[in-house]
Motif scaffolding. Sequence first.
Motif, PDB file in Angstrom:
ATOM      1  N   UNK A 168      50.400  48.172  38.287  1.00 58.90           N
ATOM      2  CA  UNK A 168      49.739  47.866  39.721  1.00 58.90           C
ATOM      3  C   UNK A 168      49.851  46.644  40.100  1.00 58.90           C
ATOM      4  N   UNK A 169      50.332  46.074  41.291  1.00 55.72           N
ATOM      5  CA  UNK A 169      50.546  44.640  41.911  1.00 55.72           C
ATOM      6  C   UNK A 169      49.842  44.572  43.198  1.00 55.72           C
ATOM      7  N   UNK A 170      50.911  44.684  44.267  1.00 60.82           N
ATOM      8  CA  UNK A 170      50.595  44.503  45.700  1.00 60.82           C
ATOM      9  C   UNK A 170      51.599  45.046  46.500  1.00 60.82           C
ATOM     10  N   UNK A 171      51.078  45.652  47.634  1.00 59.91           N
ATOM     11  CA  UNK A 171      52.164  46.084  48.799  1.00 59.91           C
ATOM     12  C   UNK A 171      52.755  44.975  49.242  1.00 59.91           C
ATOM     13  N   UNK A 172      52.464  43.528  49.113  1.00 58.11           N
ATOM     14  CA  UNK A 172      52.972  42.371  49.598  1.00 58.11           C
ATOM     15  C   UNK A 172      54.180  42.149  48.834  1.00 58.11           C
ATOM     16  N   UNK A 173      54.072  42.016  47.558  1.00 55.65           N
ATOM     17  CA  UNK A 173      55.160  41.647  46.543  1.00 55.65           C
ATOM     18  C   UNK A 173      56.067  43.046  46.432  1.00 55.65           C
TER      19      UNK A 173
END
Lengths: 176, 176
Positions: free
Chosen positions: A126-131
């Motif tokens: 899990x991290x970010x839709x941006x990255x």
Amino acid sequence: MRLDHRRQRDARITTHVCLTARALGASGVFLGGDQDEKVMGNVRDVVKRWGGDFTVEYRKGWENLMEDWKNRGEIIHLTMYGEPVQDVVKNIQRSTKDKLVMVGGSRVPRKVYQEADWNVAVTSQPHSEVSSLALFLHHLFDGKELEFEFEDGELQVIPSAKGKTVIKHERKDTLL
Amino acid sequence: MRLDHRRQRDARITTHVCLTARALGASGVFLGGDQDEKVMGNVRDVVKRWGGDFTVEYRKGWENLMEDWKNRGEIIHLTMYGEPVQDVVKNIQRSTKDKLVMVGGSRVPRKVYQEADWNVAVTSQPHSEVSSLALFLHHLFDGKELEFEFEDGELQVIPSAKGKTVIKHERKDTLL
């Protein structure tokens, strides 16, 4: 396409998604979920000041968009549950057709997974839709997106080892 | 290090910065600005559920941290005003010392630009500290960060072309 934007909760993340799309070579963004004129205005304002062409459109129905896109090109859904970007990007690059990249959304409907041509993961963590979007575009464009030039902006940064150098161009408003 | 976190405005962006750092191979994060136990708790919870080692520390004073780090390794400040990542990353990789990567913050003090060993830009366009961090780490680690494995997590995704496959591991709590 940014799915399921929520005005209260997502304003900044959605803005970062749009600006990342623009800076890294996408030609435009569709926003789903809440119709948020403020976010769309902020992104259009960046386009005006920093140049280039980048379209910002509201699309209530992602289902229609996916349906339309099938005749136009590939649909890539970015999700941590998908196939590793480094394994599939060469296959995605093989088609020269237009690409629609979809990012969530806290809860992405099952239909998006099923109808997408590719479900692509940028790590399975899990991290970010941006990255995820940034690294997907970087793979898709083979790093060339970092050299992309934006025309007719009012502002332009000259890279600098220390400090900030910004050129402000005269506005080229025609007087005809 | 995430500079100048503001509890109200930045909670989600800062969380995405932290999760991006973790997913893409950083060993930990320092949070500056407001001391936000909720954000730090959310990130620690992801570490617990998804595995690996990743430290989350509050640091009120970035000046002390920068001072300390000079004896330990390089300081890289990510900013759209800096030198292009693709031009400088080979030089940054030459040192095997620890790296401190700093991201803003709406207003980054001039001193950060001056004291950093590198001011690095991921494009000279405005986008996001989340995407800048992702692309910087990708360059720094030469893409190997995408293959990084996280040990002892409760949850693990098995990549899938359609749908979601998640393995839930038994908790290995010792009973001694």
